[in-house]
Write an enzyme that holds these catalytic residues in place. Sequence first.
Site, short mmCIF file in Angstrom:
data_model
loop_
_atom_site.label_atom_id
_atom_site.label_comp_id
_atom_site.label_asym_id
_atom_site.label_seq_id
_atom_site.Cartn_x
_atom_site.Cartn_y
_atom_site.Cartn_z
N SER A 1 0.80 -1.22 0.00
CA SER A 1 0.00 0.00 0.00
C SER A 1 0.83 1.27 0.00
CB SER A 1 -0.89 0.01 1.24
OG SER A 1 -1.59 1.22 1.34
N ALA A 2 0.40 2.21 -0.82
CA ALA A 2 0.88 3.58 -0.72
C ALA A 2 -0.16 4.38 0.03
CB ALA A 2 1.11 4.17 -2.11
N SER A 3 -1.38 3.88 0.05
CA SER A 3 -2.50 4.49 0.75
C SER A 3 -2.55 5.98 0.47
CB SER A 3 -2.38 4.18 2.24
OG SER A 3 -3.54 4.56 2.91
N HIS A 4 -2.61 6.78 1.49
CA HIS A 4 -2.66 8.23 1.29
C HIS A 4 -1.31 8.85 1.64
CE1 HIS A 4 -3.10 8.62 5.64
NE2 HIS A 4 -4.08 7.73 5.56
N LYS B 1 0.13 -3.77 4.72
CA LYS B 1 -0.96 -3.78 5.69
C LYS B 1 -1.42 -5.23 5.81
CE LYS B 1 -2.68 0.85 4.64
NZ LYS B 1 -3.83 1.62 4.18
#
Length: 182
Positions: A33-36, A45
């Site tokens: 994840s790079a997510s936000h 994650k």
Amino acid sequence: GIGANAVYTGLATTPSMFEFCRADMCDGAVMVSASHLPEDKNGLKFFTKDGGFTGIDIDRLIDGAASQARMWHGIGVLPPSSGTGAVDCSEHVDFMPHYCETLKNAMIDEVCAGGAPGCDISDVPLPLGGLRVVLNAGNGAGYFFADLLRELGADVSSSIGLNPDGTFPSGVPNPEKQSMID
């Protein structure tokens, strides 16, 4: 022996990974994840049906992996990263249709909850009909939400950031940053 079947899900949101576990579609999930966050903050994650891993869970995972690696190294065995014994994905499984249907039904249920007694899904085929919703998916995994909102009757024609791009050309989609709200 102990075994695992790894599958590739493609682009998926953080809440969808938890939903796949909660719905018994898998025993656990690991998400790259790079997510936000900026691209230099990519990470992993981990999820089970009980939720995401805590710091303590991650510490235990790291300690266990380090212990196993020391044991394998001590006896001269290294897990293969390629070849016939390698761990790789056995198939591509698209869980997103399930997640979209879950969200869609939840939204319809909420409309029915505020509606007439005996309301059911067939009574509200377009619960967002007549509403104009502007979605800023931030070029992230939430782009799918525009299609879901459209299916529920919303006009999403002014939405932005609907093309997934891990470089986040419109700015890092951190929902906590005021600049993403403005």
